[in-house]
Every structure is written in C-alpha cells, then in structure tokens.
Design a protein around this motif. Structure first.
Motif, short mmCIF file in Angstrom:
data_model
loop_
_atom_site.label_atom_id
_atom_site.label_comp_id
_atom_site.label_asym_id
_atom_site.label_seq_id
_atom_site.Cartn_x
_atom_site.Cartn_y
_atom_site.Cartn_z
N LYS A 136 0.85 -1.20 0.00
CA LYS A 136 0.00 0.00 0.00
C LYS A 136 0.87 1.24 0.00
N LEU A 137 0.35 2.28 -0.62
CA LEU A 137 1.07 3.54 -0.74
C LEU A 137 0.77 4.40 0.49
N LEU A 138 1.82 4.83 1.18
CA LEU A 138 1.67 5.63 2.40
C LEU A 138 2.20 7.04 2.19
N GLN A 139 1.58 7.98 2.84
CA GLN A 139 2.04 9.36 2.83
C GLN A 139 2.68 9.66 4.19
N TYR A 140 3.42 10.73 4.26
CA TYR A 140 4.06 11.17 5.49
C TYR A 140 2.99 11.47 6.54
N PRO A 141 3.17 11.04 7.82
CA PRO A 141 4.36 10.39 8.37
C PRO A 141 4.23 8.87 8.36
N LEU A 142 5.37 8.17 8.34
CA LEU A 142 5.43 6.72 8.39
C LEU A 142 5.82 6.30 9.81
N ASP A 143 5.10 5.37 10.39
CA ASP A 143 5.39 4.94 11.76
C ASP A 143 6.77 4.33 11.89
N ASP A 144 7.16 3.48 10.92
CA ASP A 144 8.44 2.79 11.00
C ASP A 144 9.62 3.68 10.63
N PHE A 145 9.39 4.67 9.77
CA PHE A 145 10.45 5.58 9.33
C PHE A 145 9.93 7.02 9.39
N GLY A 176 14.07 1.32 3.53
CA GLY A 176 14.56 0.47 4.59
C GLY A 176 13.65 -0.71 4.85
N HIS A 177 14.11 -1.60 5.73
CA HIS A 177 13.33 -2.76 6.16
C HIS A 177 12.90 -2.55 7.61
N SER A 178 11.75 -3.08 7.92
CA SER A 178 11.29 -3.04 9.32
C SER A 178 10.60 -4.36 9.64
N ASP A 179 10.66 -4.76 10.89
CA ASP A 179 9.99 -5.98 11.33
C ASP A 179 9.71 -5.86 12.83
N GLU A 180 9.20 -6.94 13.44
CA GLU A 180 8.84 -6.88 14.85
C GLU A 180 10.04 -6.59 15.74
N LEU A 181 11.21 -7.11 15.38
CA LEU A 181 12.41 -6.88 16.18
C LEU A 181 12.81 -5.41 16.14
N ARG A 183 10.78 -2.87 15.41
CA ARG A 183 9.74 -2.06 16.06
C ARG A 183 9.87 -2.11 17.58
N PHE A 184 10.28 -3.27 18.12
CA PHE A 184 10.50 -3.38 19.56
C PHE A 184 11.69 -2.51 19.98
N ALA A 185 12.76 -2.57 19.18
CA ALA A 185 13.93 -1.75 19.49
C ALA A 185 13.61 -0.26 19.37
N ASP A 186 12.73 0.09 18.43
CA ASP A 186 12.36 1.50 18.25
C ASP A 186 11.71 2.09 19.50
N ILE A 187 11.03 1.22 20.28
CA ILE A 187 10.42 1.70 21.53
C ILE A 187 11.52 2.20 22.47
#
Length: 617
Positions: A136-145, A176-181, A183-187
């Motif tokens: 899916k196409l996302l607009q700013y802001p992106l949660d992961d980036f 970039g790539h994002s995953d559960e690991l 996203r947990f580190a981002d907290i």
C-alpha cells in the motif's frame, strides 16, 4: 520558597523517571543484536546489475529538454533496467521532501511505480522465506520511518517476524526494512532519545523542554541550598561558636542571658538551659508552636511565612526551631512551658500488636511526674545504627514481618514526640505505645525514632522532654465524651479513659456528682491489631457508663463485631449517643481518619469548641 520547593520536587520526579528510562534503554542497547534490531534480518545485501546497451540509450539532453524543470539527471538501474532519475526539487537529505521523475533510459517513457513494480523492487531487497502479502502507498508520516517525508510503498511479507520493505514511490529507492524486532527496538530508541512525538530525531521539543526542566532543577536546588545556608542549616560542629543572647518574657521583662551554640537551633539550644518552648513537630517547622521575637530582625524562612502574618514578621516574630544564634542579640519568649528534660530508664518492652510496642520507663533519679492524661513527651534520639526488622522479634509475630526486607542502616540524631498511654493517676511509670514505622520500599529507611526506641534494651537510658499538656479533657462539665482513635492513636485516648474512670470512681460516693458517659470507637486492621481489647471489654462490663466499639477494616471470617472504619461506625451511631450539643469529641489517629471525622462532625453541626484532637501523624 514553598513554591520553589514544590517545583523542585516535581521537576526532580520528571528528571528521575527519565534517567531511569535512559538506564533501562542503555542496558537494552548493550544487549541487543544490532543487525536484527535494525530490521536487517531478511535484508539482501547483494545488488544485481546488468551491462547497459549504450547504443540503445536515449540521449540525456533530449530527456532534460522534455522535462525542462529538472535540476539534475542521474542514471540508475531498477529491476536490471536502466532509468534516468530526474530531480526537480532536492532536499538536504534523501528522506527530506524531494520531487523526482523516472524515465526509461531505452524508451524515454516516464515510469510510475505502481503496486506491482514496488513489490518486485521489495522482493529484490528481500532474502527471507516469506512472500508478498500486501502493498500500500503511504504518505508522510510513516510509523516505522518517521523521517521519511516522501510518498512510500509499504510492501509486507508473511514471514515469522512480519517484515515490511519500504520503497520510495518517486525514485524507487529502498527506504529500509522493518519488522517486529526493529519495532521493539524503536520503543527503546524512543525512550532513550525522548522521541515521544515519533519524529525520528533526538532534536525534538521534548528533549528541549527536558533541558529547561533540568536547568530549572539546578537553579531551584541552588536557590534552596543558598536559602538553607543563609538560615544556618549547614553547620560544621568543629567550627561552632558560642553566642550570648538576652532573654525576655512576653511582658518584655528581662530573664537573663544564655549562651547558645550557633550549631544548634534556638529551640534545642534553650532546652540545654532548661527552657522548653512548646513544639509538637520536634523542630520540623510544621506545628508553628515555638514562637519567639528576635532582635535584630533576621531573615525569615518559608516556615515562618506559613505561621506569621507580614506584620508579625516585620515585628520580628520567628520560629525558634528554624533559626540559630547567629546575629541574635535579644529574644522574647512568647510561650514557655514547665516541661523539663528527664533521663528515663526502660523498665519493660513488649509487643501489644505485630507492629506496636508498649514501652515502660522509670525516671532515673527523680520522683514520679504528675500530668494530665493525653500529654506527650519529646524524645532525643541519638545518632545510631538501626535495623529494619525488630531485634528479638517473637516467633509468632515473624509471619507479619516476612515481607519486610532486612536492612541495616545508620540514622542521624533527631527528636520524636510520643503520647503517654497511661495516666499518672494509675502508675508512676511513663508508658508509651509506639508503632514501628516500616520503610515503604527498599529505597527508604524505617522510622529512626520508633525503630531506635523499640529496639532499646531494658535498663538503657534515654533523654526526653516533657510532659507537654496540650490534649486533655475539659474540666467542670458532665458532657458525654466520644473518643475516636485508630492504630497507635490509642495512647492518649487510653490514658484519658483510664483517668476519667478513676476520677469517676473517686466521685461516685457523692450522689450529687453525675458520672460522664464515655463512648470509645477504635479502629484497627485485624483482630490482632486491637490494642488492649481485653482490658476495654472488661472496663465496659464493669462500668455501665463506658461503651467500647472495636472496628476492623479487614477482619477474618470469625469476627462478629463491626466492620469498616471507626469514623463510619461513629456516623451510624452519632444521633443516638446523646444530644449533639451535649457531646465532647476527642480524636487521635491517622490523617485520613481525622479529615473524614472532621467533615462528619461539621455536617452534624458540632462546634469547634467541642472537638479536641491530637494529630500525631
């Protein structure tokens, strides 16, 4: 100053919480797998490229001419096909807002990256076991980036860690790539950099505000320190000096000159000369009882401002516990008690509940003291080592203390006030019921005074000042007495009850003397916390005019008495005890009980003159 102290306290709470979050997140950063926490678990690090057929390439100048708003042209490869990346608007960084156009370098046709093309680009950057589940196409802001400000395709894979590959819609760049690991580190990155607005940067409003709060904490701490220094709170005993101070009584009659150390506050310094000022807080500046007039006028403290008007402060009114002899030449004593300093010898020490001890003292060299029931004494606790769990704890009480962590600590010298639990009519000993104040957590120390006294060995001596008679029965009337207490608030009420019953027994032979009715409401947690219950049951049985109402807040199934809180049972019975104007109320207990009871009595129209209380807490 009180406002500065409040701000300093709450600012330190904020700073403390954030420092704790920094510590926890820092520990996580040291333990984490940096490759996985960056989202690179299934990221392909090999880039495929093919040799470009230069003969087929469209002339770059033709492309620039067609898209004349371009500021630059860069050859790239997407899915092994050459493209021209035209930049129309360029930000400082790739994630900043940019405007691109992609043109096929062989055909000169403009490319729009759609769902399928983005999925192919994502698959080329992915080496995991999953397949594309959605895009899916996302607009700013992106949660992961959160730094990415350009439209981006999110391509999701159905693997074990829910990998998502982000492809920039304008340029085809893998964001970039994002995953559960990750996203947990981002907290933890959010907590560490205070990025609570998810801006993807440590240069955020939260950390700027935090810097100002830290600066304010430093400034208020400095102001507070200077204030304490000016008040003489920082004293090195080795450098102490003696200062002569002229004393006057409240009628401005001279009563002599005393020599006081500038290391000791005026309240304690006067005691060394057998001059006792009233004080229920032990020198903490909260009761406002130790009033004096100082000349020349010295700087007032925050405690002074709480207890005196501006006019009184200008006249030199101060609290003796808050000032030292520095710069004091003359001092007028507003109120002096007859209390004296005594040396007491512990004759008996026993538990009367799991957390309350009955201590009995004898005077070391003097005759027995006479005092009104309800009086208290101020103990001088020396510097000593303490323990969080009482020494020689009886075996049957150990289960009540199992949750208390064993702790050895040292405490400084201090003073503590405790009410006498028996009337001087009944005994020559000085009896106290003292609750051992346990620490609420391992970061706090137990009560210095209660722990020291309750661990004192029989035969040991300690100094105490008093007795102070400030909570006692009003004489010359036969009004009904209602006593309300809880916990160690039992002490002065027990003393008053025993005194009244003894006096009534002496006057019972006079048929014209009316005996006063006494109603005693006492609250405890469980049945083992009911102090002297057998004694009060017996008194109620022997005296028709004494009534005992024990109340438990957390009783067991075998308890048949009242349940709840003492003030609640009083509320149920207050209308049937006597005419409200013929009742005197005597209260002693925790602050919550006192507050609720005051509201209850006020609602029933009880006059303030009919209420006496000892706010021991």
């Amino acid at each position: 100053m009180p406002l500065i102290r409040q701000i300093h306290k709450w600012a330190s709470v904020i700073i403390g919480i954030q420092f704790l979050l920094w510590l926890l997140s820092g520990i996580f950063f040291n333990l984490m797998d940096h490759t996985k926490s960056a989202g690179h678990t299934y990221k392909s690090h090999t880039q495929q490229s093919v040799e470009v057929d230069r003969a087929r390439l469209v002339e770059p100048n033709e492309v620039l001419h067609e898209f004349n708003s371009s500021i630059s042209l860069e050859p790239i490869q997407l899915l092994e096909t050459p493209y021209y990346l035209l930049t129309h608007q360029k930000g400082l960084y790739e994630d900043f807002e940019n405007h691109y156009t992609l043109v096929n370098a062989y055909t000169g046709i403009k490319l729009t990256i759609d769902n399928g093309f983005a999925s192919e680009l994502a698959q080329q950057s992915y080496n995991g076991p999953g397949v594309v589940s959605s895009a899916k196409l996302l607009q700013y802001p992106l949660d992961d980036f959160p730094k990415q400000k350009n439209a981006t395709w999110q391509v999701n894979f159905d693997d074990d860690i829910n990998t998502s590959v982000y492809v920039e819609a304008g340029s085809g760049r893998i964001v970039g790539h994002s995953d559960e690991l990750k996203r947990f580190a981002d907290i933890f990155f959010m907590l560490h950099f205070m990025d609570y607005g998810n801006e993807g940067s440590f240069n955020n409003i939260q950390i700027i505000l935090f810097a100002f709060v830290t600066l304010w904490l430093s400034l208020t701490g400095l102001i507070w320190t200077v204030d304490l220094g000016l008040r003489g709170q920082y004293k090195i005993k080795y450098f102490s000096k003696q200062q002569g101070v002229k004393l006057f009584d409240k009628n401005q009659k001279g009563i002599g000159t005393v020599t006081l150390s500038n290391h000791t506050n005026l309240l304690d310094g006067l005691i060394e000369h057998d001059i006792a000022l009233p004080s229920t807080c032990g020198g903490g500046g909260t009761c406002g009882r130790c009033k004096v007039m100082i000349n020349p006028i010295v700087k007032s403290t925050s405690a002074d401002h709480l207890h005196f008007t501006d006019k009184e402060l200008q006249q030199g009114y101060r609290l003796a516990c808050q000032h030292f002899s520095n710069d004091v030449e003359n001092m007028t004593l507003i109120d002096v008690t007859d209390a004296k300093k005594h040396s007491l010898v512990l004759s008996s020490s026993r538990f009367v509940s799991p957390f309350i001890k009955e201590l009995r003292f004898k005077l070391e060299t003097e005759q027995a003291l006479a005092y009104k029931a309800g009086a208290f004494m101020r103990f001088f606790i020396p510097t000593a080592k303490g323990v969080s769990i009482p020494l020689n704890l009886p075996e049957h009480l150990k289960p009540h203390w199992h949750h208390i962590e064993h702790l050895e600590y040292e405490h400084l010298a201090c003073t503590r006030s405790y009410s006498l639990a028996e009337s001087s009519i009944n005994t020559e000993e000085l009896v106290f019921t003292i609750k051992i104040q346990t620490a609420p957590d391992h970061k706090s120390l137990p009560g210095a005074g209660s722990s020291y006294l309750c661990n004192l060995s029989v035969g040991k001596t300690i100094e105490a000042l008093g007795p102070f008679e400030e909570f006692f029965v009003k004489e010359n009337n036969n009004k009904t007495m209602v006593m309300l207490g809880a916990g160690s608030g039992m002490a002065p009420l027990k003393s008053i009850i025993e005194e009244q019953l003894a006096l009534d027994a002496q006057s019972s032979h006079d048929l014209n003397e009316k005996v006063r009715n006494i109603h005693f409401f006492y609250g405890a947690r469980s049945e083992c916390d009911l102090l002297y219950s057998e004694q009060f049951y017996q008194l109620a049985e022997e005296n028709d005019y004494f009534h005992y109402y024990p109340v438990l807040s957390k009783p067991n199934e075998e308890w048949l008495g009242s349940q709840g809180y003492a003030q609640e049972i009083l509320a149920l019975n207050i209308d049937i005890l006597d005419d409200i104007d013929n009742i005197e109320f005597y209260l002693c207990g925790p602050q919550s009980m006192m507050t609720e009871t005051m509201k209850l009595l006020k609602a029933h129209g009880v006059k303030e003159s009919a209420i006496a209380f000892d706010a021991f807490s």
